[in-house]
Design a protein around this motif. Structure first.
Motif, PDB file in Angstrom:
ATOM      1  N   GLN A  40      16.610 -16.460   3.025  1.00 13.42           N
ATOM      2  CA  GLN A  40      17.568 -17.366   3.231  1.00 13.42           C
ATOM      3  C   GLN A  40      18.640 -16.123   4.762  1.00 13.42           C
ATOM      4  O   GLN A  40      19.339 -16.732   4.985  1.00 13.42           O
ATOM      5  N   PRO A  74      -6.781 -21.373  -0.180  1.00  5.95           N
ATOM      6  CA  PRO A  74      -5.301 -21.334   0.230  1.00  5.95           C
ATOM      7  C   PRO A  74      -4.652 -20.825  -0.932  1.00  5.95           C
ATOM      8  O   PRO A  74      -4.914 -21.099  -2.238  1.00  5.95           O
ATOM      9  N   GLN A  83       6.306 -20.279   0.600  1.00  7.06           N
ATOM     10  CA  GLN A  83       7.453 -19.508   0.455  1.00  7.06           C
ATOM     11  C   GLN A  83       7.320 -17.606   1.055  1.00  7.06           C
ATOM     12  O   GLN A  83       7.245 -17.010   1.975  1.00  7.06           O
ATOM     13  N   ARG A  93       8.474 -14.055  14.372  1.00  6.93           N
ATOM     14  CA  ARG A  93       9.843 -14.854  15.528  1.00  6.93           C
ATOM     15  C   ARG A  93      11.025 -13.302  15.942  1.00  6.93           C
ATOM     16  O   ARG A  93      10.938 -13.557  16.946  1.00  6.93           O
TER      17      ARG A  93
ATOM     18  N   LEU B  31      11.456 -19.675  -6.204  1.00  4.79           N
ATOM     19  CA  LEU B  31      10.602 -20.529  -5.382  1.00  4.79           C
ATOM     20  C   LEU B  31      10.683 -20.722  -3.921  1.00  4.79           C
ATOM     21  O   LEU B  31      10.237 -20.920  -3.104  1.00  4.79           O
ATOM     22  N   LEU B  32      12.589 -21.131  -4.358  1.00  2.00           N
ATOM     23  CA  LEU B  32      13.401 -22.160  -3.437  1.00  2.00           C
ATOM     24  C   LEU B  32      13.682 -21.785  -2.628  1.00  2.00           C
ATOM     25  O   LEU B  32      13.851 -20.158  -2.027  1.00  2.00           O
ATOM     26  N   LEU B  33      13.434 -22.328  -0.856  1.00  2.00           N
ATOM     27  CA  LEU B  33      14.167 -21.396   0.435  1.00  2.00           C
ATOM     28  C   LEU B  33      15.554 -21.526   0.130  1.00  2.00           C
ATOM     29  O   LEU B  33      15.570 -20.721   0.930  1.00  2.00           O
ATOM     30  N   ASP B 209      -3.343  -4.431  14.639  1.00  2.00           N
ATOM     31  CA  ASP B 209      -3.775  -5.355  13.842  1.00  2.00           C
ATOM     32  C   ASP B 209      -3.181  -6.551  12.715  1.00  2.00           C
ATOM     33  O   ASP B 209      -3.536  -7.843  13.093  1.00  2.00           O
ATOM     34  N   LEU B 210      -2.157  -6.558  12.402  1.00  2.00           N
ATOM     35  CA  LEU B 210      -1.297  -7.761  11.795  1.00  2.00           C
ATOM     36  C   LEU B 210      -0.562  -8.471  12.537  1.00  2.00           C
ATOM     37  O   LEU B 210      -0.771  -8.392  14.010  1.00  2.00           O
ATOM     38  N   ASN B 211       0.283  -9.521  11.606  1.00  2.00           N
ATOM     39  CA  ASN B 211       0.965 -10.774  12.928  1.00  2.00           C
ATOM     40  C   ASN B 211      -0.807 -11.567  13.815  1.00  2.00           C
ATOM     41  O   ASN B 211      -0.223 -12.361  14.420  1.00  2.00           O
ATOM     42  N   ALA B 213      -3.931 -12.405  11.821  1.00  2.00           N
ATOM     43  CA  ALA B 213      -4.936 -13.319  11.319  1.00  2.00           C
ATOM     44  C   ALA B 213      -3.570 -14.216  10.341  1.00  2.00           C
ATOM     45  O   ALA B 213      -2.635 -13.724   9.796  1.00  2.00           O
ATOM     46  N   PRO B 214      -4.059 -15.745   9.925  1.00  2.00           N
ATOM     47  CA  PRO B 214      -4.113 -16.228   8.915  1.00  2.00           C
ATOM     48  C   PRO B 214      -3.971 -15.916   7.389  1.00  2.00           C
ATOM     49  O   PRO B 214      -5.124 -15.224   7.183  1.00  2.00           O
ATOM     50  N   ASP B 215      -3.313 -15.993   6.697  1.00  2.00           N
ATOM     51  CA  ASP B 215      -3.344 -15.621   5.292  1.00  2.00           C
ATOM     52  C   ASP B 215      -2.719 -17.179   3.957  1.00  2.00           C
ATOM     53  O   ASP B 215      -1.487 -17.072   3.950  1.00  2.00           O
ATOM     54  N   GLY B 216      -3.697 -17.498   3.611  1.00  2.00           N
ATOM     55  CA  GLY B 216      -3.674 -18.423   2.841  1.00  2.00           C
ATOM     56  C   GLY B 216      -3.427 -19.940   3.661  1.00  2.00           C
ATOM     57  O   GLY B 216      -3.853 -20.024   4.864  1.00  2.00           O
ATOM     58  N   ALA B 217      -2.569 -20.751   2.938  1.00  2.00           N
ATOM     59  CA  ALA B 217      -2.956 -22.495   3.112  1.00  2.00           C
ATOM     60  C   ALA B 217      -1.895 -22.222   4.755  1.00  2.00           C
ATOM     61  O   ALA B 217      -1.407 -21.171   5.352  1.00  2.00           O
ATOM     62  N   GLU B 218      -2.360 -23.664   5.333  1.00  2.00           N
ATOM     63  CA  GLU B 218      -1.688 -23.969   6.484  1.00  2.00           C
ATOM     64  C   GLU B 218      -1.804 -22.798   7.510  1.00  2.00           C
ATOM     65  O   GLU B 218      -0.185 -22.652   7.988  1.00  2.00           O
ATOM     66  N   ARG B 222       1.624 -21.809  10.677  1.00  2.00           N
ATOM     67  CA  ARG B 222       1.676 -19.932  10.754  1.00  2.00           C
ATOM     68  C   ARG B 222       1.393 -19.607  12.478  1.00  2.00           C
ATOM     69  O   ARG B 222       2.148 -18.501  13.212  1.00  2.00           O
ATOM     70  N   ALA B 225       4.292 -20.343  14.139  1.00  2.00           N
ATOM     71  CA  ALA B 225       5.311 -19.905  14.507  1.00  2.00           C
ATOM     72  C   ALA B 225       5.931 -18.728  15.086  1.00  2.00           C
ATOM     73  O   ALA B 225       4.632 -18.084  16.303  1.00  2.00           O
ATOM     74  N   GLY B 226       7.005 -18.770  15.942  1.00  2.00           N
ATOM     75  CA  GLY B 226       7.590 -17.627  16.351  1.00  2.00           C
ATOM     76  C   GLY B 226       7.925 -18.437  17.854  1.00  2.00           C
ATOM     77  O   GLY B 226       7.906 -17.706  18.845  1.00  2.00           O
TER      78      GLY B 226
END
Lengths: 467, 226
Positions: A40, A74, A83, A93, B31-33, B209-211, B213-218, B222, B225-226
């Motif tokens: 948020q 995953p 999240q 970003r 967990l809600l965004l 070395d970060l940002n 490798a993907p991490d988990g789903a989808e 990612r 992104a950006g």
């Protein structure tokens, strides 16, 4: 110039300006960003088309919602996956380092901040998480904030604040065998109450504090918020410097020498005055257990469940009745006769290497009671790797514990590590609130050694009687 | 932020101490965004308890309450601002209590919700008045609560917070507009006096070395992104 406390000095060093109404604009050096309190805040920044002022002042990591097993797959939960990926998208970003859950640097924000040397003495550090007071163990002015305040940090690197009153907690004496700093902080909260520190920045001082390791100081400062205070600090000393020297983000060379000299000058002046003073003799303490649904409701393990009818204050009496009803406990029952179903060793309170060593010493050569499911969740990948190098994982596994990956896990029950309704847990975490470890779950707070003893005994147990 | 001036409403009595933010807004809903629409999870466990009478906020006339009267140490524990967003989304604009958790208290002011600390005696009067189901008026300008029987309770709010609420102040906008030069000057000074607080390029290389490798789903989404 009048004498200053540690808190006064760090405040002074971060004062951007004083406003006429008595509030101040405080500069914030460091911000730990996690997945729950940041979406948020980032959304607000984007909606207002505002820039993030200082990307080098932030580190992002997902600790609350991540699973502690099967990480190669995953994320199974749609909401949790969304999240976690939102945090990574936002970090990318805005150019903030994001530490993925499978990385060797992953962990709970309050465990990795110090590990990486991101946490430094004399710094101001915030996070959208109430246990940010943990970092006060280094002599940082560190406190938890809400998501709107996170947004303010992103945009301005400052917060408009009113200075707190100062409270000193002096710990005298030496810890008896089987008694840990977790028992000390529980005893303090039991003494001054969950509201005892409201409005105050606590400084922990005294011979017993000087003797504590950094891990122990972090446990102590971590639960300051359970005493109502956003801030709990310890003056940096040789123990602090020895912990930090050589950490990846800590200063080096000539800068290290200059920093250390500055940090030495942060200690409270001898004639500084506090608004409130509390003393506690740690030599007189026994291991403690929480019996209710607020951290102040705790007693020595040798005691019995208290009787609300003996409590004169009606509001407190009602509170006790509510706690006992939720916890399913009868007044007069001995605490060490209460059977348990689950054991959780971990969290930002007690998920560090010394905590795991302490628990492993109790567990070694013994077995978890057949009625108990027990898990160990290292606070970070660094802690996990160190423990594995020392063979602690083998001790835990051999005894019947599950050995997990790093995260907040069953302290906050946002992943699938949670209690079923009515289940009773011996937990090294920080909050025994209703539903904290899962809807209807019953939490007893204690030290890692006591949680290990409970796992073996299948009930709440005095670790000293196992020795 | 929505300005706050005055509210006249029935007040819901919730005479319990230590209602922490886990009770106000259970962790699994974190967990809600979004910050909107969280009122349906407010006091979730209390409102969905089997074999229990309806929770006060689900009983007329209190289901329309915009004022909540409760016990000491309201909103202690977790810093989750969702607790305030849920209250505000439900329609609560004022909370009267003997004391508050500090982070919750600060979060209220950033969301147009007024947390009022009352001494025990006044809190007891407000609680009794709330129980009648008759409306009371909370006025921030005059810092008064007019109880249904005409009695007036006084309260005090930090002058800065009071002005900010009355004006619906955008605090971030105000800092950026008024204090940017002071922040610049502070930063320049600190870079000289405590340079270790600014992570230089060589130190930040630790994260190079970060940002990636993907991490988990989808992982694909990612990568975009950006």
């Amino acid at each position: 110039m009048s004498a200053l406390t540690l808190y006064d000095k760090v405040w002074r060093d971060h004062l951007v300006k004083d406003y006429e109404d008595g509030t101040s604009l405080l500069y914030i050096d460091r911000h730990l960003v996690q997945e729950v309190s940041s979406p948020q805040a980032f959304a607000g920044l984007i909606a207002q088309n505002r820039a993030l002022r200082r990307p080098d002042a932030h580190v992002a990591v997902a600790d609350h919602a991540v699973p502690t097993r099967n990480r190669a797959r995953p994320l199974p939960d749609g909401l949790a996956a969304r999240q976690v990926s939102r945090l990574q998208e936002n970090a990318t970003r805005f150019g903030i380092p994001y530490i993925p859950m499978r990385d060797r640097r992953h962990g709970i924000v309050h465990v990795i901040g110090p590990e990486l040397g991101f946490t430094l003495p004399g710094a101001t550090l915030v996070c959208g998480d109430s246990h940010t007071c943990t970092h006060g163990a280094f002599g940082a002015l560190a406190f938890g904030i809400g998501a709107s305040e996170c947004e303010c940090i992103f945009a301005t690197q400052t917060l408009r604040q009113r200075k707190q009153k100062r409270m000193r907690v002096t710990l005298d004496g030496r810890l008896p065998a089987g008694v840990t700093v977790k028992d000390v902080i529980l005893a303090l909260i039991g003494t001054i109450g969950t509201g005892g520190g409201v409005g105050h920045a606590i400084e922990y001082a005294g011979e017993a504090v000087r003797a504590l390791s950094m891990e122990e100081r972090m446990t102590l400062c971590n639960m300051s918020i359970e005493a109502g205070s956003r801030v709990g600090m310890v003056a940096p000393d040789e123990t602090t410097f020895a912990y930090l020297e050589g950490r990846p983000l800590a200063p080096r060379g000539a800068e290290w020498d200059a920093a250390r000299a500055a940090w030495r000058a942060l200690a409270t002046d001898p004639d500084a005055v506090f608004d409130r003073e509390v003393r506690l003799d740690v030599g007189a303490l026994a291991p403690r257990i929480s019996w209710g649904t607020t951290p102040e409701e705790n007693l020595p393990i040798t005691a019995a469940v208290p009787d609300p009818d003996a409590e004169p204050d009606p509001e407190r009496r009602a509170r006790m009745r509510r706690s006992l009803a939720y916890m399913g406990l009868e007044p007069g029952r001995r605490l060490d006769e209460i059977p348990i179903d689950r054991v959780f060793i971990g969290s930002c309170t007690n998920g560090r290497i010394e905590d795991l060593r302490l628990a492993a010493r109790v567990v070694a050569g013994r077995s978890v009671a057949p009625t108990v499911q027990a898990i160990v969740v290292p606070g970070s990948a660094g802690v996990r790797l160190q423990a594995e190098a020392e063979g602690l994982d083998r001790i835990f596994r051999a005894a019947g514990f599950e050995w997990r990956e790093s995260g907040c896990s069953m302290c906050v029950a946002m992943n699938d590590d949670r209690l079923a309704p009515g289940e009773r847990c011996a937990s090294t975490s920080n909050r025994n609130f209703e539903g904290r470890q899962g809807k209807g779950g019953r939490t007893h707070l204690m030290s890692p050694a006591m949680a290990a003893a409970a796992a073996i005994a299948g009930r709440l147990a005095d670790v000293r009687s196992l020795a | 932020m929505q300005p706050f001036r005055s509210v006249t409403s029935v007040a819901a009595p919730l005479p319990e101490a230590d209602l922490d933010t886990d009770i106000i807004f259970p962790a699994r809903f974190l967990l809600l965004l979004d910050r909107e629409g969280l009122g349906r999870h407010l006091f979730h466990e209390r409102r969905h308890k089997a074999d229990a009478p309806p929770f006060v906020l689900d009983r007329p006339p209190f289901d329309r309450a915009r004022i909540l009267v409760t016990g000491r140490n309201f909103g202690g524990g977790s810093s989750r601002e969702q607790a305030v967003w849920a209250l505000a989304d439900f329609g609560i604009r004022v909370v009267l209590a003997e004391s508050f958790g500090e982070i919750f208290h600060a979060n209220c002011f950033r969301n147009g919700v007024l947390p009022i600390v009352l001494p025990a005696e006044d809190q007891a009067r407000a609680m009794a008045a709330a129980g009648t189901g008759a409306p009371m008026t909370v006025d921030l300008e005059s810092e008064t609560i007019a109880l249904p029987d005409g009695a007036i309770l006084r309260f005090a709010i930090d002058p800065y917070r009071r002005r900010a609420l009355l004006a619906g102040l955008d605090e971030i906008g105000a800092i950026l507009a008024d204090d940017a030069a002071a922040i610049d000057a502070f930063e320049a000074r600190q870079r000289r006096t405590a340079p270790w607080l600014h992570l230089a390029r060589d130190r930040l290389a630790f994260f190079d070395d970060l940002n990636r490798a993907p991490d988990g789903a989808e992982p694909e989404s990612r990568a975009e992104a950006g």
